[in-house]
Design a protein around this motif. Structure first.
Motif, mmCIF file in Angstrom:
data_model
loop_
_atom_site.group_PDB
_atom_site.id
_atom_site.type_symbol
_atom_site.label_atom_id
_atom_site.label_comp_id
_atom_site.label_asym_id
_atom_site.label_seq_id
_atom_site.Cartn_x
_atom_site.Cartn_y
_atom_site.Cartn_z
ATOM 1 N N ASN A 77 102.583 139.985 8.953
ATOM 2 C CA ASN A 77 101.347 140.399 8.477
ATOM 3 C C ASN A 77 101.030 140.738 7.072
ATOM 4 N N ILE A 78 102.254 141.436 6.711
ATOM 5 C CA ILE A 78 102.402 141.534 5.114
ATOM 6 C C ILE A 78 102.104 140.483 4.335
ATOM 7 N N HIS A 79 102.968 139.322 4.771
ATOM 8 C CA HIS A 79 103.013 138.181 4.006
ATOM 9 C C HIS A 79 101.849 137.320 3.940
ATOM 10 N N GLN A 80 101.057 137.439 4.797
ATOM 11 C CA GLN A 80 99.559 136.763 5.039
ATOM 12 C C GLN A 80 98.546 137.599 4.111
ATOM 13 N N VAL A 81 98.561 138.973 4.318
ATOM 14 C CA VAL A 81 97.391 139.868 3.659
ATOM 15 C C VAL A 81 98.004 139.891 2.043
ATOM 16 N N PHE A 82 99.300 139.818 1.887
ATOM 17 C CA PHE A 82 99.687 139.851 0.489
ATOM 18 C C PHE A 82 98.946 138.846 -0.178
ATOM 19 N N VAL A 83 99.312 137.344 0.150
ATOM 20 C CA VAL A 83 98.850 136.134 -0.350
ATOM 21 C C VAL A 83 97.350 136.327 -0.473
ATOM 22 N N LEU A 84 96.657 136.701 0.774
ATOM 23 C CA LEU A 84 95.116 136.721 0.528
ATOM 24 C C LEU A 84 94.760 137.797 -0.672
ATOM 25 N N GLY A 85 95.640 138.949 -0.532
ATOM 26 C CA GLY A 85 95.150 139.795 -1.672
ATOM 27 C C GLY A 85 95.209 139.172 -3.104
ATOM 28 N N LYS A 86 96.251 138.467 -3.384
ATOM 29 C CA LYS A 86 96.377 137.713 -4.720
ATOM 30 C C LYS A 86 94.976 136.968 -4.846
ATOM 31 N N GLN A 87 94.708 135.981 -3.876
ATOM 32 C CA GLN A 87 93.470 135.222 -3.946
ATOM 33 C C GLN A 87 92.243 136.131 -4.158
ATOM 34 N N HIS A 88 92.411 137.434 -3.567
ATOM 35 C CA HIS A 88 91.084 138.216 -4.112
ATOM 36 C C HIS A 88 91.517 139.125 -5.315
ATOM 37 N N VAL A 103 102.357 118.815 8.484
ATOM 38 C CA VAL A 103 102.432 119.796 7.773
ATOM 39 C C VAL A 103 101.401 119.558 6.418
ATOM 40 N N ALA A 104 100.791 120.837 6.028
ATOM 41 C CA ALA A 104 99.971 120.686 4.668
ATOM 42 C C ALA A 104 100.236 122.190 4.050
ATOM 43 N N PRO A 105 99.593 122.078 2.847
ATOM 44 C CA PRO A 105 99.736 123.478 1.795
ATOM 45 C C PRO A 105 98.872 124.459 2.745
ATOM 46 N N ALA A 106 99.260 125.767 2.683
ATOM 47 C CA ALA A 106 98.546 126.769 3.380
ATOM 48 C C ALA A 106 97.063 126.613 2.561
ATOM 49 N N PRO A 107 96.103 127.374 3.114
ATOM 50 C CA PRO A 107 94.703 127.349 2.578
ATOM 51 C C PRO A 107 94.689 128.340 1.325
ATOM 52 N N GLY A 160 89.300 125.170 -4.382
ATOM 53 C CA GLY A 160 90.025 124.406 -5.137
ATOM 54 C C GLY A 160 91.339 124.199 -4.488
ATOM 55 N N LYS A 161 92.503 124.083 -5.448
ATOM 56 C CA LYS A 161 93.827 123.647 -5.104
ATOM 57 C C LYS A 161 94.539 124.883 -5.420
ATOM 58 N N PRO A 162 95.867 125.109 -4.598
ATOM 59 C CA PRO A 162 96.839 126.169 -4.728
ATOM 60 C C PRO A 162 97.503 126.106 -6.300
ATOM 61 N N GLY A 163 97.621 127.226 -6.508
ATOM 62 C CA GLY A 163 98.204 127.394 -7.826
ATOM 63 C C GLY A 163 98.718 128.633 -8.256
ATOM 64 N N PRO A 164 98.859 128.934 -9.400
ATOM 65 C CA PRO A 164 99.153 130.383 -9.893
ATOM 66 C C PRO A 164 97.878 131.308 -10.094
ATOM 67 N N GLY A 165 98.044 132.523 -10.333
ATOM 68 C CA GLY A 165 96.841 133.382 -10.685
ATOM 69 C C GLY A 165 96.136 133.809 -9.265
ATOM 70 N N ARG A 166 95.026 133.447 -8.984
ATOM 71 C CA ARG A 166 94.193 133.695 -8.043
ATOM 72 C C ARG A 166 94.396 132.725 -6.796
ATOM 73 N N ALA A 167 95.194 131.620 -6.974
ATOM 74 C CA ALA A 167 95.503 130.579 -6.012
ATOM 75 C C ALA A 167 96.753 130.331 -5.549
ATOM 76 N N PRO A 168 97.546 131.436 -5.294
ATOM 77 C CA PRO A 168 98.861 131.157 -4.503
ATOM 78 C C PRO A 168 98.492 131.140 -3.023
ATOM 79 N N SER A 203 103.207 127.433 -6.429
ATOM 80 C CA SER A 203 102.052 128.145 -5.877
ATOM 81 C C SER A 203 102.389 129.258 -4.966
ATOM 82 N N ALA A 204 103.802 129.675 -5.241
ATOM 83 C CA ALA A 204 104.196 130.910 -4.318
ATOM 84 C C ALA A 204 104.432 132.074 -5.271
ATOM 85 N N ALA A 205 104.052 133.153 -4.819
ATOM 86 C CA ALA A 205 104.048 134.584 -5.491
ATOM 87 C C ALA A 205 104.995 135.509 -4.886
ATOM 88 N N ALA A 206 105.871 136.001 -5.669
ATOM 89 C CA ALA A 206 106.950 136.931 -5.464
ATOM 90 C C ALA A 206 106.273 138.224 -4.845
#
Length: 438
Positions: free
Chosen positions: A207-218, A298-302, A306-314, A385-388
């Protein structure tokens, strides 16, 4: 972390354990002396489809180490659901292993206990140097201003795995690249008792892994720059709601997934019950479930757009397993020899190939074994496109309290209770109240 089963420990218990550990902790050591150790104890995390798979992978390598050094390694493979509690008990009792695996997201929390050996320049030199390791993996080894609490062992990232036949039967030509496409594709696939996307709703870490990434996107980080919990920002609330809405509103996740916590979503995927799953390095598990490599893609996670990347697109957290040493072990030199062996170029290729993960050691990562289409996606995700996850002492508590809030929201969705912005915010406010004040 691999095989992301919930690290089910309460925030209060965790806080007490870490505080107590700072007063003592460490390992009781095993046979021999520091200069001439006879045995080492090693707690390995469950990386394979089951504990027996791990023993089959690890035992030949440990025997190889013994032949080279005359040091016997006593192995125990510990399930993910038990690992963090076992480690915390060891830090308080002083009765732990010499060497152990830890989820890389726990590094800062366990570092604050004072029980783990700091990997300063001298200790890194003993295993070949810090510059052997990939920078992204080193970013999840503890608080950035301190010497690392552990050494990277296996690197992983999330990707979107999809069932090729189910996609073809539904007339879908390519995997979704955005969350909007995920909902659209998922609805086409969710019919006749089958579902678009699998989840592990009772798995706190997942749960944390998914919402952390979505949080970065938001635009949310869940912690302020000075380390204070910040679970109720608009971005954090939006991230949690978006994830749970895949079941509550979009209805592309089966209600029964609210109770999943032990890789059932991977089993459903392998049995053609679910068409997609977001997971870390799942190929070995699919094979163990009887699935051929050509049956899945297998494909990059959504991302949001746009495309995955740093900032708001990890599109992934920096996942992986680190190797730590209890600093009070009586066999510290032997323990460092073992870490050097396990992180050698040769062993990194053998072990990561067996587990379908990515070596965090630069030279090993260049081996052709890690150039398969599936692993290239994971490797590029880690590189671009991964964030710690937040490297703060309270990270493990964050996993527990926010992970539990998401679990409760999935339970609401499964029961048909409304999941609103207000109900999400209320759950996150309750979670934040359980965190220690700064």
């Amino acid at each position: 972390m691999r095989r992301i089963r919930a690290a089910a420990v309460g925030a209060v218990t965790l806080s007490f354990a870490l505080t107590a550990a700072a007063c003592g902790g460490g390992s009781a050591g095993t046979g021999g002396t520091n200069e001439e150790p006879e045995t080492l104890t090693y707690w390995a995390s469950n990386q394979g489809a089951n504990l027996e798979v791990d023993k089959k992978v690890l035992r030949p390598e440990l025997d190889k180490f013994e032949k080279r050094t005359d040091i016997e390694v006593k192995l125990e493979v510990i399930p993910w659901g038990d690992l963090l509690n076992r480690i915390l008990t060891a830090t308080t009792s002083g009765q732990g292993p010499d060497v152990l695996n830890i989820g890389n997201t726990w590094s800062a929390s366990l570092q604050s206990s004072g029980a783990l050996l700091p990997w300063d320049a001298k200790n890194f030199k003993a295993i070949g140097g810090k510059d052997r390791f990939v920078e992204s993996a080193l970013g999840s080894t503890g608080v950035q201003s301190q010497d690392p609490a552990a050494v990277p062992l296996y690197s992983m990232a999330y990707a979107l795995y999809y069932n090729k036949k189910m996609f073809a039967d539904a007339g879908i030509k390519k995997p979704p690249a955005t969350w909007e496409e995920m909902a659209e594709v998922g609805k086409k696939l969710s019919r006749n008792g089958k579902w678009g996307l699998g989840a592990e709703g009772s798995n706190l870490s997942n749960n944390i892994h998914q919402v952390f990434v979505l949080g970065k996107q938001h635009g949310a980080d869940f912690f302020t720059p000075d380390g204070k919990a910040d679970f109720t920002s608009d971005g954090a609330v939006a991230a949690v709601k978006q994830y749970v809405d895949l079941m509550a509103k979009d209805k592309v996740i089966a209600p029964g997934n609210a109770e999943y916590a032990k890789n059932q979503s991977l089993s459903d995927f392998a049995k053609d019950k679910t068409a997609m799953v977001l997971w870390q390095t799942a190929s070995a598990t699919f094979k163990a479930q009887g699935m051929d490599d050509d049956e899945w893609g297998v494909a990059p996670a959504p991302v949001r757009s746009g495309k995955p990347g740093p900032g708001r697109a990890p599109n992934s957290m920096v996942a992986g397993i680190n190797m730590a040493v209890f600093k009070n072990t009586k066999n510290i030199d032997g323990a460092k020899k073992f870490v050097k062996f396990m992180t050698s170029d040769e062993e990194q290729v053998i072990l990561n190939k067996a587990y379908g993960s990515i070596p965090p050691v630069k030279a090993a990562q260049q081996n052709p074994a890690f150039s398969t289409p599936a692993l290239v996606v994971l490797r590029e995700t880690l590189a671009t496109s991964a964030a710690a996850l937040p490297q703060v002492p309270e990270e493990s508590q964050f996993e527990t309290v926010v992970g539990t809030a998401v679990k409760e929201l999935f339970a609401d969705a499964a029961a048909g209770r409304p999941v609103t912005t207000e109900s999400v915010r209320t759950k996150l406010e309750k979670a934040q109240q359980q965190m220690p004040e700064k």
